[in-house]
Motif scaffolding. Structure first.
Motif, PDB file in Angstrom:
ATOM      1  N   UNK A 216       0.829  -1.208   0.000  1.00 33.30           N
ATOM      2  CA  UNK A 216       0.000   0.000   0.000  1.00 33.30           C
ATOM      3  C   UNK A 216       0.865   1.262   0.000  1.00 33.30           C
ATOM      4  N   UNK A 217       2.089   1.163   0.519  1.00 30.53           N
ATOM      5  CA  UNK A 217       2.964   2.332   0.546  1.00 30.53           C
ATOM      6  C   UNK A 217       3.493   2.687  -0.852  1.00 30.53           C
ATOM      7  N   UNK A 218       3.368   1.768  -1.814  1.00 28.52           N
ATOM      8  CA  UNK A 218       3.824   2.038  -3.176  1.00 28.52           C
ATOM      9  C   UNK A 218       2.795   2.809  -3.990  1.00 28.52           C
ATOM     10  N   UNK A 219       1.575   2.881  -3.505  1.00 26.77           N
ATOM     11  CA  UNK A 219       0.518   3.586  -4.224  1.00 26.77           C
ATOM     12  C   UNK A 219       0.587   5.078  -3.951  1.00 26.77           C
ATOM     13  N   UNK A 220      -0.050   5.841  -4.811  1.00 29.40           N
ATOM     14  CA  UNK A 220      -0.112   7.290  -4.619  1.00 29.40           C
ATOM     15  C   UNK A 220      -0.952   7.597  -3.387  1.00 29.40           C
ATOM     16  N   UNK A 221      -0.564   8.609  -2.630  1.00 28.97           N
ATOM     17  CA  UNK A 221      -1.386   8.971  -1.475  1.00 28.97           C
ATOM     18  C   UNK A 221      -2.728   9.527  -1.919  1.00 28.97           C
ATOM     19  N   UNK A 222      -3.732   9.267  -1.130  1.00 26.99           N
ATOM     20  CA  UNK A 222      -5.074   9.737  -1.444  1.00 26.99           C
ATOM     21  C   UNK A 222      -5.337  11.007  -0.649  1.00 26.99           C
ATOM     22  N   UNK A 223      -5.730  12.047  -1.364  1.00 25.26           N
ATOM     23  CA  UNK A 223      -6.075  13.300  -0.703  1.00 25.26           C
ATOM     24  C   UNK A 223      -7.562  13.521  -0.879  1.00 25.26           C
ATOM     25  N   UNK A 224      -8.279  13.522   0.211  1.00 23.69           N
ATOM     26  CA  UNK A 224      -9.727  13.667   0.141  1.00 23.69           C
ATOM     27  C   UNK A 224     -10.172  15.094   0.445  1.00 23.69           C
ATOM     28  N   UNK A 225      -9.253  16.046   0.406  1.00 18.41           N
ATOM     29  CA  UNK A 225      -9.579  17.422   0.761  1.00 18.41           C
ATOM     30  C   UNK A 225     -10.630  18.007  -0.177  1.00 18.41           C
ATOM     31  N   UNK A 226     -10.403  17.904  -1.491  1.00 22.95           N
ATOM     32  CA  UNK A 226     -11.362  18.471  -2.429  1.00 22.95           C
ATOM     33  C   UNK A 226     -12.692  17.728  -2.393  1.00 22.95           C
ATOM     34  N   UNK A 227     -12.657  16.430  -2.157  1.00 27.60           N
ATOM     35  CA  UNK A 227     -13.897  15.666  -2.054  1.00 27.60           C
ATOM     36  C   UNK A 227     -14.746  16.129  -0.888  1.00 27.60           C
TER      37      UNK A 227
END
Length: 165
Positions: free
Chosen positions: A21-32
Motif C-alpha cells: 500500500x505504501x507504493x501507491x499514490x497517497x489519497x487526498x480527500x480534501x477536495x472531495x
C-alpha cells in the motif's frame, strides 16, 4: 552490470516485508470533502430560500431544472471546467493543506525537470491562474516546459542550456 528486472508477486513482496500500500499514490480527500460540504450548503440554501420566499412546487421545479441545465452545460461543453475552477478556487482559499500540497507537487515537477535537463518555462498553482495564463478551463495546476524544437532552433542542447541559466 545491472541486476535483471523481474516482477514480484504480492506474496513475495509480503515475505520480504514490503508494504504494497505504501507504493501507491497517497489519497487526498480534501477536495472531495469540500465538494460534499458545498453540495450540502447548496441544499440547505435552497431549503432556506424556499422557506424565505415561499416558493411553490412549480417554481422549485423550474429553479432545479435551471441549475441542472447549467451543470449539464458545464459538463458537456466545458468538460466540467467551470465546476473544477470553482472547486479548486474554493479549495485553495479554504484549505491550507490542499494549497500546500499543490505547491509542493508542482515544485517537484519543476525541480525534477530542471535537474534532468528540461527547462521549465513557467508554472501555475491554481485553476484561476491557468485560466488567465493559458485560457484553458481544464487545468488545475501545472508546470510548462520549453519544448525541444525551441532548443534546437537556439542551438543548445538541454544540458548546456540548463547550465547557462
Amino acid at each position: 552490470m545491472q541486476v535483471p528486472q523481474r516482477l514480484y508477486t504480492l506474496d513475495e513482496l509480503r515475505l520480504n516485508g514490503i508494504e504494497t500500500a505504501s507504493l501507491l499514490s497517497p489519497v487526498d480527500s480534501t477536495l472531495g470533502s469540500i465538494e460534499r460540504n458545498l453540495q450540502l450548503a447548496a441544499i440547505l440554501g435552497g431549503v432556506a430560500a424556499w422557506n424565505a420566499f415561499s416558493f411553490n412546487p412549480q417554481q422549485i421545479l423550474f429553479i432545479s431544472l435551471g441549475f441542472l441545465f447549467l451543470w449539464t452545460l458545464d459538463l458537456v461543453s466545458f468538460n466540467g471546467g467551470i465546476g473544477s475552477l470553482v472547486l479548486d478556487t474554493i479549495g485553495h482559499t479554504i484549505s491550507q493543506k490542499y494549497h500546500n500540497r499543490v505547491i509542493q507537487h508542482e515544485a517537484g515537477h519543476f525541480l525534477i525537470a530542471y535537474l534532468v535537463g528540461i527547462l521549465p518555462r513557467g508554472y501555475t498553482l491554481t485553476s484561476l491562474a491557468a485560466l488567465k495564463k493559458e485560457g484553458s478551463l481544464n487545468i488545475q495546476a501545472g508546470t510548462a516546459f520549453v519544448d525541444f524544437e525551441f532548443l534546437e532552433e537556439v542551438g543548445f542542447s538541454p544540458s548546456i542550456c540548463c547550465l547557462l541559466v
